[in-house]
Design an enzyme around this catalytic site. Structure first.
Site, short mmCIF file in Angstrom:
data_model
loop_
_atom_site.label_atom_id
_atom_site.label_comp_id
_atom_site.label_asym_id
_atom_site.label_seq_id
_atom_site.Cartn_x
_atom_site.Cartn_y
_atom_site.Cartn_z
N HIS A 1 0.81 -1.21 0.00
CA HIS A 1 0.00 0.00 0.00
C HIS A 1 0.85 1.27 0.00
O HIS A 1 0.42 2.32 -0.49
CB HIS A 1 -0.99 -0.02 1.17
CG HIS A 1 -2.16 -0.91 0.89
ND1 HIS A 1 -2.12 -2.26 1.09
CD2 HIS A 1 -3.39 -0.65 0.38
CE1 HIS A 1 -3.28 -2.79 0.73
NE2 HIS A 1 -4.06 -1.85 0.31
N GLU B 1 -11.33 -11.70 -3.56
CA GLU B 1 -9.87 -11.66 -3.42
C GLU B 1 -9.32 -12.86 -2.65
O GLU B 1 -8.12 -12.91 -2.37
CB GLU B 1 -9.45 -10.36 -2.73
CG GLU B 1 -10.12 -10.09 -1.40
CD GLU B 1 -9.76 -8.73 -0.83
OE1 GLU B 1 -8.75 -8.15 -1.24
OE2 GLU B 1 -10.52 -8.25 0.05
N ASP C 1 -4.49 -9.32 -3.74
CA ASP C 1 -4.58 -10.41 -2.78
C ASP C 1 -4.96 -11.73 -3.43
O ASP C 1 -4.49 -12.79 -3.01
CB ASP C 1 -5.59 -10.07 -1.67
CG ASP C 1 -4.96 -9.25 -0.56
OD1 ASP C 1 -3.73 -9.27 -0.43
OD2 ASP C 1 -5.70 -8.58 0.18
N CYS D 1 -10.19 -4.10 -9.72
CA CYS D 1 -9.68 -2.88 -9.09
C CYS D 1 -8.28 -3.04 -8.50
O CYS D 1 -7.77 -2.13 -7.84
CB CYS D 1 -10.63 -2.39 -8.00
SG CYS D 1 -10.89 -3.56 -6.65
#
Length: 580
Positions: A190, A437, A461, A508
């Site tokens: 992230h 995910e 993920d 996404c």
């Protein structure tokens, strides 16, 4: 350590380039050791004198806020820092041994400490703790002279760190740093995603760089070539200065390109949404002409606020104002993901700072929220109330079982009833989606799709869990392959089921923002993407250069052949052919 030009290889994120001076940033400080040349000696002396001066200034500031007894103790610290015997010994050994001054100082003082600790004397023992304190302070000011003081961080510096958190990226972005070099991590972390969204150059996996370059030295990051140039020559600086100017102009062109529709050669319109991490990114969306958000990661509200790490939960009212502000500015869909804390996103405020053996497989996301329903209720109430002011949709992350999603749906219905009793306005028909995910969710997608209004695929993920590899571990990068045959088969099935059920499906994850994978996703049946705003123009340009038919043929050939090397080969050939 010679100041010769050196090129180091790493893993760059995006195609940004940065030129700046190195700035070391460490959460836990260690003393570096490296050789110097004779012409570095005077500079080492100067660094030592400046570190002593800064240490004394820090102690003077401390003395203003303590009683007389502590003032006296701190005064002895100042006297120790001014010890001419140690100063002389340190400078002589630097000259003789040609090692960096913090290493020499650490070695000498540690030697004194070892001798003192061997003497059975209480007074000397107490003096030992003072010396340790002084040694730590001086070494910190040598290694990281601006540590803890973000206001003194050079605006256009290159931050060098062993690890980097999302909150670090936010703080340094507010300062205006030019780039990041991180010793460990990966492009799907992230911190990387956030840096990329801000357009900050970031490169990972440059091992032990803190021992290879001095603080304050010129350095270049080239994410396109996955290299770092230490001590660049004049030609490097001239060439990269021209390149950064050209990239700036190219980014301006990207803004123009991003505003145009993404339509394939066979006239199929592809919807492109943006991912955001903080509300401030909404302004970038408007600049790029993007009218929909495919993923707003709300966990950052729970991790930091403005420039400070938060110390308490964001209230329902605080969240409501944030969600309302975003929804009222964006005309299209605003898909807001509920709290996805855990894994590489830790918030001490939420009690998630405890050690888990497998944090990515641990107490996170919807698992955490369903165990903390009062906290979860604040977020759901805020989202529902904000839905009255825009087209908000709620997305639930980390779904592993059908029961989790059904329980979440029931909980949201209960919150709706509570809001009705409070006479609060909200969209009673707000859409609820599932983020696919986990392998289990992908396997039961035919059941989940019956309960959900829409689906999104979190490729970061999903690939990690299916391949059983930590996506931030550089040693496992070879396994983190979004076009592995197992991934292609799974994605095809998930997308096919969603499309046949007439339920919207979006991808996404970071896979959506990589131009190489765009034809693959189109061939698999994705017609709606969501990505960082800085990737949108490039992806739209890829879409305009391909047809759905040729993308489907490409994917079918990859799946039929069942060979990863073959898949990479024909994908590379396809990309060259369509001039991506």
């Amino acid at each position: 350590m010679p100041d010769r030009r050196t090129i180091l290889n790493g893993h760059g994120v995006g195609d940004d380039v940065a030129i700046g001076s190195s700035f070391f940033y460490t959460q836990s400080l260690s003393t570096p050791i490296y050789k110097i040349e004779e012409n570095d000696i005077e500079e080492e002396y100067k660094r030592f004198d400046e570190a002593v001066k800064k240490s004394i200034e820090e102690i003077h500031l401390l003395q203003k806020h303590v009683d007389n007894n502590i003032k006296n103790i701190l005064s002895t610290h100042i006297l120790m820092l001014q010890d001419k015997v140690i100063e002389k010994q340190v400078k002589e050994e630097v000259k003789e041994k040609l090692f960096n001054i913090e290493h020499i100082y650490d070695t000498i003082v540690s030697g004194y400490l070892e001798k003192l600790s061997s003497i059975n004397n209480k007074m000397l023992s107490e003096r030992t703790s003072d010396i340790i304190d002084i040694k730590s302070r001086l070494i910190r000011n040598l290694v990281q002279p601006n540590s803890g003081d973000y206001s003194q961080v050079p605006k256009d510096c290159i931050v060098i760190a062993k690890t980097l958190t999302p909150s670090d990226v936010l703080k340094f972005n507010n300062i205006g740093v030019a780039g990041f070099i991180v010793e460990s991590g990966g492009y799907t972390s992230h911190a990387a995603i956030l840096a990329k969204s801000f357009g900050i150059a970031i490169i990972f996996n440059i091992n032990d760089i803190s021992s290879k370059i001095k603080n304050g030295r010129k350095i270049i990051i080239d994410c396109r070539s996955n290299i770092v140039i230490m001590n660049p020559n004049k030609k490097d600086i001239d060439n990269y200065t021209i390149l950064t100017d050209n990239l700036k102009k190219l980014k301006e062109k990207y803004i123009s390109d991003a505003k145009e529709d993404a339509v394939t050669k066979d006239n199929i319109k592809i919807k492109i949404n943006a991912n955001i991490d903080i509300p401030e990114e909404t302004e970038s969306l408007l600049k790029y002409g993007i009218d929909s958000i495919g993923l707003y990661r709300t966990e950052f509200l729970y991790m930091f606020s403005d420039e400070e790490i938060i110390t308490e939960f964001p209230t329902e009212e605080i969240q409501f104002k944030v969600y309302k502000n975003i929804a009222s500015k964006i005309k299209g869909r605003v898909i807001i993901r509920t709290l996805d804390i855990g894994g590489d996103k830790i918030s001490p405020t939420l009690g998630l700072d405890f050690k888990e053996d497998n944090p990515f497989l641990g107490w996170r996301a919807i698992r955490f929220c369903l165990s903390n329903k009062e906290l979860f209720k604040d977020q759901i109430k805020a989202l529902l109330r904000a839905s009255y002011y825009g087209n908000i949709e709620i997305m639930i992350p980390m779904i592993s079982t059908l029961e989790e999603f059904i329980e979440t749906k029931k909980f949201i219905e209960e919150v709706k009833e509570e809001l009705k009793k409070e006479n609060q306005n909200f969209n009673e028909n707000i859409k609820l989606g599932a983020l696919i995910e986990t392998p289990s969710a992908a396997e039961i997608v035919d059941l989940i799709v019956k309960e959900a209004d829409f689906l999104s695929i979190g490729s970061n993920d999903l690939v990690q869990y299916m391949m059983a590899c930590d996506r931030t571990n550089e040693k496992l990068m070879y396994l983190y392959n979004p076009i592995d045959i197992s991934i292609l088969r799974t994605l095809k099935r998930v997308i096919k089921i969603a499309n046949e059920s007439n339920k919207p499906i979006t991808l996404c994850g970071e896979m959506a923002s990589v131009p190489m994978y765009t034809p693959v996703l189109l061939g698999l049946g994705i017609r709606e993407f969501s990505m960082s705003v800085t990737s949108i123009a490039k992806i739209k340009n890829v879409i305009r250069n391909v047809s759905i038919e040729e993308c489907e043929n490409l994917v079918n050939e990859m799946i039929v052949k069942c060979n990863n090397d073959f898949s990479k080969s024909i994908l590379n050939s396809f990309i060259k052919k369509v001039n991506i």
